[in-house]
Design a protein around this motif. Sequence first.
Motif, PDB file in Angstrom:
ATOM      1  N   GLY A 197       0.807  -1.212   0.000  1.00 46.65           N
ATOM      2  CA  GLY A 197       0.000   0.000   0.000  1.00 46.65           C
ATOM      3  C   GLY A 197       0.841   1.263   0.000  1.00 46.65           C
ATOM      4  O   GLY A 197       0.549   2.217  -0.738  1.00 46.65           O
ATOM      5  N   VAL A 198       1.894   1.294   0.819  1.00 48.77           N
ATOM      6  CA  VAL A 198       2.763   2.467   0.852  1.00 48.77           C
ATOM      7  C   VAL A 198       3.490   2.644  -0.475  1.00 48.77           C
ATOM      8  O   VAL A 198       3.660   3.763  -0.967  1.00 48.77           O
ATOM      9  N   GLY A 199       3.910   1.536  -1.072  1.00 49.78           N
ATOM     10  CA  GLY A 199       4.567   1.629  -2.376  1.00 49.78           C
ATOM     11  C   GLY A 199       3.666   2.294  -3.403  1.00 49.78           C
ATOM     12  O   GLY A 199       4.101   3.157  -4.183  1.00 49.78           O
ATOM     13  N   ALA A 200       2.381   1.920  -3.403  1.00 49.89           N
ATOM     14  CA  ALA A 200       1.431   2.507  -4.357  1.00 49.89           C
ATOM     15  C   ALA A 200       1.195   3.993  -4.064  1.00 49.89           C
ATOM     16  O   ALA A 200       1.145   4.827  -4.978  1.00 49.89           O
ATOM     17  N   LEU A 201       1.059   4.338  -2.779  1.00 50.76           N
ATOM     18  CA  LEU A 201       0.823   5.737  -2.415  1.00 50.76           C
ATOM     19  C   LEU A 201       2.037   6.616  -2.719  1.00 50.76           C
ATOM     20  O   LEU A 201       1.900   7.763  -3.156  1.00 50.76           O
ATOM     21  N   MET A 202       3.230   6.077  -2.496  1.00 48.14           N
ATOM     22  CA  MET A 202       4.439   6.856  -2.788  1.00 48.14           C
ATOM     23  C   MET A 202       4.599   7.076  -4.288  1.00 48.14           C
ATOM     24  O   MET A 202       5.228   8.047  -4.715  1.00 48.14           O
ATOM     25  N   LEU A 203       4.056   6.190  -5.101  1.00 51.33           N
ATOM     26  CA  LEU A 203       4.075   6.399  -6.552  1.00 51.33           C
ATOM     27  C   LEU A 203       3.254   7.647  -6.898  1.00 51.33           C
ATOM     28  O   LEU A 203       3.654   8.453  -7.753  1.00 51.33           O
TER      29      LEU A 203
END
Length: 406
Positions: free
Chosen positions: A183-189
Motif C-alpha cells: 500500500g505504501v509503495g502505491a501511495l508513494m508512486l
Amino acid sequence: MKMNTTTVKTPNRIEPADLASAKQPRAVWAVAFACVISFMGLGLVDPILPAISHQLNATPSQTSLLFSSYNLVTGIAMLATGFISSRMGVKWTMMTGTLLIIAFALLGGMSGSIGELVGYRAGWGLGNALFIATALSAIVGLSTRGSAKAVIMYEAALGLGISVGPLLGGELGSISWRGPFIGVGALMLIAFISIGVLMPKVPRQANRTSLADPFKALRHPGLLVLAVTAFLYNFGFFTLMAYTPFVMDLDEHGLGYVFFGWGILLAVTSVFVAPRLQKRFGSIRSMSVALLLFALALLVMGIWTSSQTTVIVSVIVAGAFLGTNNTLITTAVMEAAPVERSTASAAYSFVRFIGGALAPWLAGKLAEWYNPHMPFYVGAAFVVVAVLTVLLGRRFLSHVDAASGH
C-alpha cells in the motif's frame, strides 16, 4: 521559484493559526502531501508487528529490528544528503528518495523471512533519508510565509502521516501483513508523480555541501544540545513505537486504532498547542515540561504493564506530549546554529536517528533479559536525562527564545 538555502534570521515565534491561514505555493502542498505518505511508513508497521513476529517465526527483539535497520540507515545517510542534494538538486534528490521508498516497500511486501524484511527496511531508510532531509528544507525554502510557519506545516504532515499510517496498516494488515508495505509503495508512486508535476526545478545552491559539513555544524553548542536531547528521548519514543504492540494484546485493527488516536493527538498538539506554549512560556521551558510528562507516561506503562487499559490510554495520551515536543525542537533546530537549514537538519537527524536505531532493539532485549516492565523504566530514564540535557544546555539556546521574548 528560487529556494532560499541560507540561514535567515527570522522571528522564532510560531503562531497557532498559521496552518489554516497560510496561502502556500502548490509546490509546498505537493511536498507536504508526499511527506504525509512518507511518514506513514514510520507507524505503518506498528499494528502488524505481532503478526510479522508470529508468521515469520521471529522474537519481538528480532522484529523490532524493522525499526532499527530503518533508523540506522536513515541516520547515517543523513550525513550525505546535503552533499547529494547540492549536486543533484533538491527536486531530483527528493524524487530519487521517493523511488527508493517505492522499490523497497514493494520488496518488503514480498519478503520470505525476517532477515529479508529487515534488509529491505534498511533500503527504505536510505530513501527516507534522501526524502525527508530535503523535504523539510524544501518546504522552508519554497514557503512564502516564513520558516516557523513552514515548520508547522511540516510537523502537521508528520503528525497526519504518523496517525493515518497505523490506521492503514491495521486495515491492510488484517488481510495480510504484506498489505501495508504494498500500500505504501502505491501511495508513494502518487507522491512521486505529484512532486514531478507540481514542484518547480529549484536551482542548485551556489556553495556545494561537503560530507564534513554536518559534523562541523555539531560544533555549535546549541545544535549539539538539541541533537543529544533528541537522541535520548528517542529511546522513549521508540520504546513506545516498537515495544508496546507486544504488550497490548490487540489484533491488527485494535493496534491500528490505538496508534491512530496517538497520532491524532500528536498532530493536533504539534500544530495548535505547541505554538501557544512557545508563545507564552518559550521553547526550552515548554520542551522540558512536555518531555517530563512523556517520561511520566512511560513510567505509568512500566508500573501497570499488565493493565491493557492503562497501557492503551498512556500510549494515546503520550502522543500529545510528543507532538508538542516535536514542533518545539524542530523549530529550535532551524535557528540553533548559523548554518544552512539543510545542514542543520542533517546533523541533528543523524544523531537522533542513531538513538532511534538502538532503542527498539534494546527495548525487546530488556524484556527478554529481565521482565516486560523494564523497557518502560529504561525508556523513561533516558527521557529524564534528555530533560536534564536541555536544562543544562539552555544557555546555548538563549537565542532560540530571544525572538519570542523569552
